[in-house]
Design a protein around this motif. Structure first.
Motif, PDB file in Angstrom:
ATOM      1  N   ARG A  13     -10.441  -2.443  -2.418  1.00 44.91           N
ATOM      2  CA  ARG A  13      -9.024  -2.440  -2.065  1.00 44.91           C
ATOM      3  C   ARG A  13      -8.711  -1.307  -1.089  1.00 44.91           C
ATOM      4  NH1 ARG A  13      -6.487  -2.718  -7.029  1.00 44.91           N
ATOM      5  NH2 ARG A  13      -6.813  -0.486  -7.282  1.00 44.91           N
ATOM      6  N   GLY A  14      -9.353  -0.176  -1.231  1.00 41.43           N
ATOM      7  CA  GLY A  14      -9.122   0.923  -0.304  1.00 41.43           C
ATOM      8  C   GLY A  14      -9.525   0.559   1.114  1.00 41.43           C
ATOM      9  N   TRP A  15     -10.693  -0.029   1.275  1.00 44.52           N
ATOM     10  CA  TRP A  15     -11.126  -0.452   2.613  1.00 44.52           C
ATOM     11  C   TRP A  15     -10.227  -1.559   3.156  1.00 44.52           C
ATOM     12  CZ3 TRP A  15     -14.184   2.007   5.786  1.00 44.52           C
ATOM     13  CH2 TRP A  15     -15.139   2.908   5.285  1.00 44.52           C
ATOM     14  N   VAL A  46      -7.072   6.595   5.414  1.00 49.07           N
ATOM     15  CA  VAL A  46      -8.490   6.841   5.152  1.00 49.07           C
ATOM     16  C   VAL A  46      -8.824   6.257   3.794  1.00 49.07           C
ATOM     17  CG1 VAL A  46     -10.298   8.579   4.898  1.00 49.07           C
ATOM     18  CG2 VAL A  46      -8.427   8.963   6.504  1.00 49.07           C
ATOM     19  N   PRO A  47      -9.838   5.408   3.694  1.00 43.16           N
ATOM     20  CA  PRO A  47     -10.160   4.823   2.392  1.00 43.16           C
ATOM     21  C   PRO A  47     -10.610   5.888   1.404  1.00 43.16           C
ATOM     22  CG  PRO A  47     -11.864   4.324   4.002  1.00 43.16           C
ATOM     23  CD  PRO A  47     -10.729   4.935   4.766  1.00 43.16           C
ATOM     24  N   ASP A  48     -10.369   5.622   0.139  1.00 41.57           N
ATOM     25  CA  ASP A  48     -10.737   6.556  -0.926  1.00 41.57           C
ATOM     26  C   ASP A  48     -12.218   6.387  -1.228  1.00 41.57           C
ATOM     27  OD1 ASP A  48     -10.900   8.259  -3.022  1.00 41.57           O
ATOM     28  OD2 ASP A  48      -9.579   7.138  -4.373  1.00 41.57           O
ATOM     29  N   TRP A  91       0.833  -1.202   0.000  1.00 44.36           N
ATOM     30  CA  TRP A  91       0.000   0.000   0.000  1.00 44.36           C
ATOM     31  C   TRP A  91       0.867   1.251   0.000  1.00 44.36           C
ATOM     32  CZ3 TRP A  91      -4.303   0.888  -1.900  1.00 44.36           C
ATOM     33  CH2 TRP A  91      -5.169   1.906  -1.478  1.00 44.36           C
ATOM     34  N   TRP A  92       1.985   1.232   0.706  1.00 38.85           N
ATOM     35  CA  TRP A  92       2.893   2.373   0.723  1.00 38.85           C
ATOM     36  C   TRP A  92       3.524   2.595  -0.659  1.00 38.85           C
ATOM     37  CZ3 TRP A  92       4.290   6.566   3.279  1.00 38.85           C
ATOM     38  CH2 TRP A  92       5.516   7.162   2.950  1.00 38.85           C
ATOM     39  N   GLY A 105     -16.545  -1.263  -7.038  1.00 37.89           N
ATOM     40  CA  GLY A 105     -15.655  -2.202  -7.703  1.00 37.89           C
ATOM     41  C   GLY A 105     -14.423  -2.475  -6.879  1.00 37.89           C
ATOM     42  N   VAL A 106     -13.418  -3.053  -7.564  1.00 39.73           N
ATOM     43  CA  VAL A 106     -12.241  -3.524  -6.856  1.00 39.73           C
ATOM     44  C   VAL A 106     -11.454  -2.384  -6.233  1.00 39.73           C
ATOM     45  CG1 VAL A 106     -10.764  -3.477  -8.910  1.00 39.73           C
ATOM     46  CG2 VAL A 106     -10.253  -5.067  -7.047  1.00 39.73           C
TER      47      VAL A 106
END
Length: 487
Positions: free
Chosen positions: A221-223, A208-210, A192-193, A216-217
């Protein structure tokens, strides 16, 4: 030549170029690609073990409240009285209610707590029989079959979390989960970094999720990633403390503590001044020695000597395993600030012959003890339970989102339809720098030796992946026979 042509930009009157053609897909760095493939395979194949561990661990967090609901009449007194009755009277009442077995320990009651008189019996194996006595009336409040102080309900949930009630065979599941949990947590943070560093995610989306991402994916993926980042420290803690109690990695950990002389120090029970035995890294729930019958009045004498030596709060009195040795009295307060001081007492004269204070323990022994109590939800009381429950729920969410991404990445075109998403491309290790392999391979080998279930499953991943790649290349290399003439 114009400035536009010099810089390779499109001239104003040149035809528009599709974005996909102008910006070819970015190839990840070899290390990132390798980590992505490892994270994918470990997530898909190890996540079921983590799912079970999270569910059973979540159930275990409510054991204090469960014990109070199921066994409150045995664990607590009906009414707090004045001065407790002598231990001799309480032990006599317990012995009258349960004449079988060998008395192995007594935990004097105080406040609302009943006195626990513990008996060992051969037919119970590693279990004990505990009689609960009201310290103010010396009346028996009840009896239970316990496991080193744990009630039947807590013992059942503890076994479920550790081995799924499958004994030593079942312990492999929890060791696999703990062995890979830290790899998945750290690997996810690194991926993620690097994604953020590559410009594909804003810095704030590390934590913070986008939410601007469409369905969708990308949103999943953000969560998945941001929740994993928040949980990382807690997951690393659970993995480390869980491994210290595992079957194979835990044995290696104990051997390491012994080699460093950093295990829990033993207290000498010899009455001739002999030195104490060397410390060990093995974690024990309590003493299992069978002691000869002793005069119940001796327990009052030994307890008085321990109180005079400064041992306050809840304690456990364990008689000597054989005649001519000192008894031990140990503090058992697991709530912070903990109290784990111990003294050895001559049962005949009531004098303290040896002492071991928690402040004098080696640092690793202290950290190990505190870490285990926190892992079990005891160190910080209800706050500890809430934190563990939040970690378990968060891990469950991360696992579900991970599998959801696998589903969302599946091809859906009519000519490429597949039930699940394809794994990241193989072969990334061939582009890995030589220095990374030179450092990484011995390091992974050492980890595989220290954590056998990590090393074994990793080797299994590599073998299966290599065989799958070999079969795929063979299928591609098989020549297709031309169709017969005239067909």
């Amino acid at each position: 030549m114009s400035v536009t042509e010099l810089h390779g930009d499109r001239a104003p009157d040149s035809p528009a170029t599709p974005p996909d053609a102008a910006r070819p897909p970015r190839r990840p760095a070899p290390l990132t690609a390798l980590l992505t493939r490892l994270h994918f395979y470990a997530g898909v194949l190890v996540a079921p073990f983590l799912l079970v561990a999270a569910l059973t661990g979540l159930a275990y967090t409510i054991t204090p409240q469960l014990d109070a609901a199921l066994y409150g009449d045995k664990l607590t007194v009906t009414a707090v009285g004045g001065q407790p009755r002598p231990l001799a009277d309480q032990i006599a009442a317990a012995r009258a209610a349960h004449p079988d077995g060998t008395l192995t320990s007594v935990q004097p009651g105080a406040g609302e707590r009943t006195t626990q008189v513990v008996f060992a019996q051969e037919d119970l194996g590693d279990r004990q029989h505990t009689v609960y006595v009201d310290p103010y009336t010396a009346e028996v409040a009840g009896q239970l079959t316990t496991w080193f102080g744990s009630t039947p309900a807590t013992t059942w949930l503890d076994d479920l979390h550790r081995n799924l009630h499958l004994g030593d065979v079942g312990r492999h599941y929890s060791e696999i989960a703990a062995s890979w949990l830290w790899v998945l947590a750290l690997g996810g943070v690194v991926l993620w970094w690097r994604r953020r560093a590559a410009g594909r995610a804003r810095a704030r989306h590390l934590l913070v999720p986008d939410l601007s991402a469409g369905r969708g994916v990308r949103r999943t993926r953000g969560w998945h990633a941001t929740t994993g980042v928040w949980l990382t420290v807690g997951l690393l803690f659970l993995a480390a403390t869980g491994l210290t109690w595992s079957r194979y990695a835990g044995a290696n950990f104990g051997a390491g503590l012994d080699a460093l002389r950093a295990g829990t120090p033993e207290i000498s029970t010899a009455l001739d001044g002999a030195p104490p035995a060397t410390g060990g890294g093995e974690h024990k729930h309590g003493a299992t020695a069978t002691a000869p019958a002793a005069d119940p009045a001796t327990y009052d004498r030994v307890l008085g000597a321990a109180r005079a030596a400064g041992l306050s709060g809840p304690v456990e009195i364990a008689p000597a395993a054989q005649d001519g040795a000192a008894w031990t009295v140990a503090q058992t307060d697991d709530t912070w600030p903990v109290a784990y001081d111990r003294v050895a007492v001559d049962p005949a004269g009531g004098t303290v012959t040896a002492r071991s204070d928690f402040t004098d323990w080696p640092l690793l022994a202290k950290l190990s003890k505190l870490g285990i109590q926190a892992h079990m939800g005891r160190l910080l009381g209800p706050v500890n339970q809430v934190l563990l429950a939040a970690l378990a729920l968060g891990l469950l969410c991360v696992i579900v989102w991970g599998y959801r991404m696998w589903w969302q990445r599946r091809p859906t075109r009519a000519d490429r339809r597949a039930p699940l998403g394809a794994p990241p491309a193989r072969g990334a290790w061939r582009g890995t720098p030589w220095w990374a392999l030179l450092v990484g391979v011995p390091m992974v080998a050492a980890l595989g030796w220290a954590l056998p279930w990590f090393g074994g499953t990793l080797l299994g991943f590599l073998v299966v992946d290599a065989l799958a790649g070999l079969l795929a290349r063979r299928r591609r290399s098989v020549p297709v026979s031309p169709a017969p003439a005239g067909s």
